[in-house]
Motif scaffolding. Structure first.
Motif, PDB file in Angstrom:
ATOM      1  N   ASP A 207       1.014  -1.264   0.010  1.00 41.30           N
ATOM      2  CA  ASP A 207      -0.138  -0.156   0.024  1.00 41.30           C
ATOM      3  C   ASP A 207       0.977   1.227  -0.099  1.00 41.30           C
ATOM      4  OD1 ASP A 207      -3.268  -0.631   0.566  1.00 41.30           O
ATOM      5  OD2 ASP A 207      -1.885  -2.232   1.463  1.00 41.30           O
ATOM      6  N   GLN A 208       0.361   2.283  -0.778  1.00 42.61           N
ATOM      7  CA  GLN A 208       0.768   3.581  -0.498  1.00 42.61           C
ATOM      8  C   GLN A 208       0.108   4.292   0.442  1.00 42.61           C
ATOM      9  OE1 GLN A 208       2.608   6.108  -3.871  1.00 42.61           O
ATOM     10  NE2 GLN A 208       0.930   7.285  -3.404  1.00 42.61           N
ATOM     11  N   VAL A 209       0.633   5.150   1.511  1.00 47.09           N
ATOM     12  CA  VAL A 209      -0.070   5.715   2.253  1.00 47.09           C
ATOM     13  C   VAL A 209       0.403   7.239   2.280  1.00 47.09           C
ATOM     14  CG1 VAL A 209      -1.011   3.931   3.504  1.00 47.09           C
ATOM     15  CG2 VAL A 209       1.130   4.932   4.218  1.00 47.09           C
ATOM     16  N   GLN A 210      -0.488   8.280   2.332  1.00 48.19           N
ATOM     17  CA  GLN A 210       0.034   9.562   2.870  1.00 48.19           C
ATOM     18  C   GLN A 210      -0.460  10.015   4.149  1.00 48.19           C
ATOM     19  OE1 GLN A 210      -1.225  12.687   0.056  1.00 48.19           O
ATOM     20  NE2 GLN A 210      -0.954  14.254   1.409  1.00 48.19           N
ATOM     21  N   GLY A 211       0.323  10.184   4.870  1.00 51.76           N
ATOM     22  CA  GLY A 211      -0.154  10.510   6.437  1.00 51.76           C
ATOM     23  C   GLY A 211      -0.308   9.075   7.222  1.00 51.76           C
ATOM     24  N   ALA A 212      -1.347   9.351   8.119  1.00 49.11           N
ATOM     25  CA  ALA A 212      -1.660   8.085   8.920  1.00 49.11           C
ATOM     26  C   ALA A 212      -2.620   7.130   8.009  1.00 49.11           C
ATOM     27  CB  ALA A 212      -2.428   8.225  10.027  1.00 49.11           C
ATOM     28  N   PRO A 213      -2.488   5.844   7.981  1.00 48.89           N
ATOM     29  CA  PRO A 213      -3.375   5.086   6.983  1.00 48.89           C
ATOM     30  C   PRO A 213      -4.596   5.123   7.662  1.00 48.89           C
ATOM     31  CG  PRO A 213      -1.919   3.579   8.414  1.00 48.89           C
ATOM     32  CD  PRO A 213      -1.382   4.891   8.856  1.00 48.89           C
ATOM     33  N   SER A 214      -5.625   4.937   6.587  1.00 50.72           N
ATOM     34  CA  SER A 214      -7.132   4.861   7.058  1.00 50.72           C
ATOM     35  C   SER A 214      -7.182   3.382   7.983  1.00 50.72           C
ATOM     36  CB  SER A 214      -7.782   4.372   5.946  1.00 50.72           C
ATOM     37  OG  SER A 214      -7.666   3.447   5.185  1.00 50.72           O
ATOM     38  N   ALA A 215      -8.453   3.318   8.702  1.00 47.11           N
ATOM     39  CA  ALA A 215      -8.402   2.194   9.528  1.00 47.11           C
ATOM     40  C   ALA A 215      -8.550   0.615   8.674  1.00 47.11           C
ATOM     41  CB  ALA A 215      -9.742   2.256  10.170  1.00 47.11           C
ATOM     42  N   ALA A 216      -9.289   1.064   7.344  1.00 41.64           N
ATOM     43  CA  ALA A 216      -9.091  -0.267   6.351  1.00 41.64           C
ATOM     44  C   ALA A 216      -7.809  -0.718   6.057  1.00 41.64           C
ATOM     45  CB  ALA A 216      -9.892   0.185   5.340  1.00 41.64           C
TER      46      ALA A 216
END
Length: 271
Positions: A207-216
């Motif tokens: 996964d690529q995430v910007q900031g904190a990842p979503s709960a999912a």
């Protein structure tokens, strides 16, 4: 235990003597790959940067089922590429323009025409390709990318542009699919920022995430994972990481994400 992974620089005949920041090639060496040594907690996953000044060999990797059948253990390799930079006209060779028989593939590998039979995809930063086992492929010149893969060293070279390296025609042709690459299924464009699921199994997650990842997204990583900073800082168990590094986190709770930072998360799937 969480921690920053050691780096190994790998010389390649197709590598570069000038690398993008923060990497530096030792004087007189052409570095093609920067490996992050797989930790004992995630031995089946390898992350590397690849830098090319020439085309890589035309090659193929077997599946886990094929290596198990040969008594080699679980040594298959599926991999994926996120393009970071590409010189004008840079390409990736993946699959064939039309179906090809095993005999025709072998003959084309011997006379060098296999290169012309492959499909060459013009690329730019943000292109993402998943490469299933048995897919004939080659990375072209002028490319910088991040590769995430099953940790296996089994590569069957079919053609190498006359370089004095061993070919593996019998083994390679035996596992190769002589067919077009399913671009619609395995290729996507990834924005430089934002959160995106890149790989959703069955062998590993990315996964690529910007900031904190979503709960999912966080729920996809219940145990050990690798953290690869792309832009901005990130902390793993109190260790500050910058782009060009990779770290093991024993849980996603051990990772402190910067609000505007972008990073990749990777983990293996249960088999």
């Amino acid at each position: 235990m969480s921690g920053v992974l050691p780096i190994r620089q790998v010389e390649k005949p197709w590598g570069k003597d000038s690398l993008p920041v923060p990497f530096v090639a030792p004087a007189g060496q052409r570095i093609g790959e920067i490996w992050f040594e797989p930790p004992a907690q995630l031995p089946d996953l390898l992350v590397k940067y690849i830098f090319t000044s020439e085309k890589l060999s035309v090659q193929v990797h077997p599946s886990d089922a094929q290596t198990l059948a040969k008594g080699l253990g679980r040594q298959g390799k599926e991999e994926c590429w996120l393009i970071l930079a590409a010189e004008p006209g840079a390409t990736l060779g993946i699959g064939f323009d039309r179906p090809i028989t095993a005999q025709a593939m072998r003959e084309a590998a011997l006379d060098g025409s296999i290169e012309a039979l492959m499909t060459w995809h013009e690329i730019s930063p943000g292109d993402f390709f998943y490469i299933p086992a048995n897919t004939v492929h080659a990375i072209g010149a002028g490319v910088s990318l991040i590769e995430v893969q099953q940790n296996s060293d089994i590569t069957y070279r079919l053609y190498d542009y006359g370089r004095p390296r061993e070919l593996h025609l019998e083994d390679g042709v035996a596992v190769s699919k002589g067919e077009p690459y399913a671009t619609g299924r395995w290729h996507k464009r990834v924005a430089e920022r934002g959160s995106h699921t890149l790989v959703n199994g069955p062998l590993f997650l990315l996964d690529q995430v910007q900031g904190a990842p979503s709960a999912a997204i966080a729920a996809r990583y219940p145990g050990n994972l690798l953290v690869i900073p792309r832009t901005g800082p990130v902390e793993v168990a109190g260790h500050a990481l910058a782009p060009g590094s990779c770290a093991l986190a024993d849980s996603i709770g051990a990772v402190r994400f910067a609000d505007n930072g972008v990073c990749l998360l990777a983990a293996v799937c249960a088999i």
